[in-house]
Design a protein around this motif. Structure first.
Motif, PDB file in Angstrom:
ATOM      1  N   ALA A 117       5.252 -11.287  -7.412  1.00 52.70           N
ATOM      2  CA  ALA A 117       6.297 -10.252  -7.404  1.00 52.70           C
ATOM      3  C   ALA A 117       5.674  -8.865  -7.322  1.00 52.70           C
ATOM      4  CB  ALA A 117       7.166 -10.375  -8.652  1.00 52.70           C
ATOM      5  N   ALA A 118       4.573  -8.676  -8.033  1.00 49.05           N
ATOM      6  CA  ALA A 118       3.876  -7.392  -7.964  1.00 49.05           C
ATOM      7  C   ALA A 118       3.330  -7.157  -6.563  1.00 49.05           C
ATOM      8  CB  ALA A 118       2.746  -7.351  -8.990  1.00 49.05           C
ATOM      9  N   GLY A 119       2.826  -8.225  -5.939  1.00 45.78           N
ATOM     10  CA  GLY A 119       2.339  -8.108  -4.571  1.00 45.78           C
ATOM     11  C   GLY A 119       3.450  -7.781  -3.593  1.00 45.78           C
ATOM     12  N   MET A 123       3.778  -4.375  -1.162  1.00 40.24           N
ATOM     13  CA  MET A 123       3.922  -4.434   0.287  1.00 40.24           C
ATOM     14  C   MET A 123       5.291  -3.967   0.774  1.00 40.24           C
ATOM     15  SD  MET A 123       0.941  -5.507   1.281  1.00 40.24           S
ATOM     16  CE  MET A 123       1.274  -5.848   3.024  1.00 40.24           C
ATOM     17  N   SER A 124       6.205  -3.710  -0.124  1.00 41.04           N
ATOM     18  CA  SER A 124       7.590  -3.396   0.243  1.00 41.04           C
ATOM     19  C   SER A 124       7.704  -2.067   0.983  1.00 41.04           C
ATOM     20  CB  SER A 124       8.477  -3.356  -0.997  1.00 41.04           C
ATOM     21  OG  SER A 124       8.150  -2.234  -1.802  1.00 41.04           O
ATOM     22  N   ALA A 125       8.770  -1.950   1.745  1.00 39.64           N
ATOM     23  CA  ALA A 125       9.037  -0.705   2.476  1.00 39.64           C
ATOM     24  C   ALA A 125       9.211   0.457   1.510  1.00 39.64           C
ATOM     25  CB  ALA A 125      10.288  -0.866   3.339  1.00 39.64           C
ATOM     26  N   GLU A 126       9.836   0.190   0.361  1.00 40.16           N
ATOM     27  CA  GLU A 126      10.048   1.252  -0.626  1.00 40.16           C
ATOM     28  C   GLU A 126       8.711   1.776  -1.157  1.00 40.16           C
ATOM     29  OE1 GLU A 126      13.577  -1.217  -0.182  1.00 40.16           O
ATOM     30  OE2 GLU A 126      11.498  -1.723  -0.685  1.00 40.16           O
ATOM     31  N   ASN A 127       7.788   0.858  -1.445  1.00 39.25           N
ATOM     32  CA  ASN A 127       6.494   1.307  -1.956  1.00 39.25           C
ATOM     33  C   ASN A 127       5.686   2.013  -0.884  1.00 39.25           C
ATOM     34  OD1 ASN A 127       4.563   1.375  -4.218  1.00 39.25           O
ATOM     35  ND2 ASN A 127       3.303   0.110  -2.879  1.00 39.25           N
ATOM     36  N   ILE A 129       6.856   3.957   1.310  1.00 43.49           N
ATOM     37  CA  ILE A 129       7.354   5.342   1.315  1.00 43.49           C
ATOM     38  C   ILE A 129       6.648   6.150   0.226  1.00 43.49           C
ATOM     39  CG2 ILE A 129       9.377   6.790   0.832  1.00 43.49           C
ATOM     40  CD1 ILE A 129      11.085   4.565   2.131  1.00 43.49           C
ATOM     41  N   LEU A 130       6.544   5.558  -0.970  1.00 44.98           N
ATOM     42  CA  LEU A 130       5.867   6.229  -2.079  1.00 44.98           C
ATOM     43  C   LEU A 130       4.396   6.475  -1.754  1.00 44.98           C
ATOM     44  CD1 LEU A 130       5.875   7.268  -5.017  1.00 44.98           C
ATOM     45  CD2 LEU A 130       5.374   4.925  -5.744  1.00 44.98           C
ATOM     46  N   LEU A 131       3.747   5.467  -1.152  1.00 46.12           N
ATOM     47  CA  LEU A 131       2.341   5.617  -0.793  1.00 46.12           C
ATOM     48  C   LEU A 131       2.137   6.756   0.202  1.00 46.12           C
ATOM     49  CD1 LEU A 131       1.242   1.883  -0.445  1.00 46.12           C
ATOM     50  CD2 LEU A 131       0.501   3.487  -2.196  1.00 46.12           C
ATOM     51  N   ARG A 132       3.035   6.853   1.174  1.00 44.20           N
ATOM     52  CA  ARG A 132       2.937   7.949   2.142  1.00 44.20           C
ATOM     53  C   ARG A 132       3.047   9.296   1.440  1.00 44.20           C
ATOM     54  NH1 ARG A 132       6.385   4.394   4.905  1.00 44.20           N
ATOM     55  NH2 ARG A 132       5.505   3.512   6.837  1.00 44.20           N
ATOM     56  N   GLU A 133       3.996   9.397   0.506  1.00 45.76           N
ATOM     57  CA  GLU A 133       4.204  10.662  -0.207  1.00 45.76           C
ATOM     58  C   GLU A 133       2.991  11.016  -1.056  1.00 45.76           C
ATOM     59  OE1 GLU A 133       7.727   9.890  -2.412  1.00 45.76           O
ATOM     60  OE2 GLU A 133       9.086  10.182  -0.708  1.00 45.76           O
ATOM     61  N   GLN A 134       2.470  10.028  -1.788  1.00 42.32           N
ATOM     62  CA  GLN A 134       1.327  10.319  -2.660  1.00 42.32           C
ATOM     63  C   GLN A 134       0.069  10.593  -1.846  1.00 42.32           C
ATOM     64  OE1 GLN A 134       0.656   8.109  -6.187  1.00 42.32           O
ATOM     65  NE2 GLN A 134       2.659   8.609  -6.996  1.00 42.32           N
ATOM     66  N   ALA A 135      -0.072   9.905  -0.713  1.00 39.59           N
ATOM     67  CA  ALA A 135      -1.224  10.163   0.152  1.00 39.59           C
ATOM     68  C   ALA A 135      -1.184  11.594   0.676  1.00 39.59           C
ATOM     69  CB  ALA A 135      -1.244   9.174   1.318  1.00 39.59           C
ATOM     70  N   ALA A 136      -0.021  12.021   1.139  1.00 38.21           N
ATOM     71  CA  ALA A 136       0.109  13.382   1.653  1.00 38.21           C
ATOM     72  C   ALA A 136      -0.200  14.410   0.570  1.00 38.21           C
ATOM     73  CB  ALA A 136       1.515  13.594   2.210  1.00 38.21           C
TER      74      ALA A 136
END
Length: 230
Positions: A117-119, A123-127, A129-136
């Motif tokens: 479930a954590a995996g 990999m989810s689309a929602e996460n 989005i978060l990864l893109r924001e935190q990366a930026a």
């Protein structure tokens, strides 16, 4: 005067120390058989004493607001294990093998459903989005000025011929900075080696062909889902 632990890590100290004790329980047979250490009780105490020092050295990178805080809390304790075993003459590659095996064993104590479930969440689309924001945010001058010991990374979209679902290029590594500051560069590759099992036990395939610790310009993490039975 002893250096203080940051309040964020102090709040999680009991959980981190408990995880360290569990790792040492799992490591005991390997410390005897592979590291050829006989007084394992003394080694355990030495590791916990070293971990108390590591806790004062852990950089604050934003607490709960930063996904990288969890990386420091889960993995920096292995610096304490590496330091102690190195002092006792255990070769660095052997230390890395022991740490990777005990970390995998520790991860597998979590129920499979929870791990997967954590995996799925990672990999989810929602996460993503978060990864893109935190990366930026991570590569901005203001963030690096506020948290100079943090990671800096780019989110990588797959191209038409790529088989991965998304990637992350780490251009600055918090563990590399930590190792450089505290004289741990020799044992730094052991931390890098833990990543593969961390993701695989959650049903994620990690591909990585280069690391900052190995002298590359960036760490090229590429993620895809592992096939599941049934």
């Amino acid at each position: 005067m002893p250096q203080a632990i940051h309040p964020f890590y102090e709040a999680h100290r009991d959980a981190m120390e408990s995880a360290m004790r569990q790792r040492l329980d799992l490591a005991e047979p390997m410390l005897r058989e592979r590291a050829h250490l006989t007084d394992v009780d003394a080694i355990r105490q030495e590791v916990m004493d070293e971990f108390a020092i590591v806790l004062t050295q852990m950089p604050y990178v934003g607490g709960a607001a930063s996904r990288m805080s969890d990386f420091f809390m889960r993995l920096t304790g292995f610096m304490a294990i590496s330091r102690v075993l190195r002092r006792h003459g255990v070769p660095v590659p052997v230390i890395g093998e022991i740490e990777r095996e005990i970390y995998k064993a520790q991860l597998l104590t979590e129920p499979e459903a929870d791990r997967l479930a954590a995996g799925d969440h990672f990999m989810s689309a929602e996460n993503q989005i978060l990864l893109r924001e935190q990366a930026a945010r991570s590569v901005t001058e203001s963030h690096q000025a506020e948290f100079p010991e943090d990671f800096a990374y780019d989110f990588v979209e797959p191209g038409p011929n790529d088989s991965f679902e998304f990637g992350i290029n780490y251009k600055a590594c918090g563990f590399c900075k930590f190792a450089g500051r505290h004289g741990d560069k020799e044992i730094l590759p052991n931390i890098c080696g833990l990543d593969f099992d961390a993701y695989a036990t959650r049903g994620i395939r990690l591909e990585r062909t280069q690391t900052l610790a190995g002298g590359a310009s960036h760490c090229n993490f590429r993620f895809s889902r592992l096939q599941r039975d049934g």
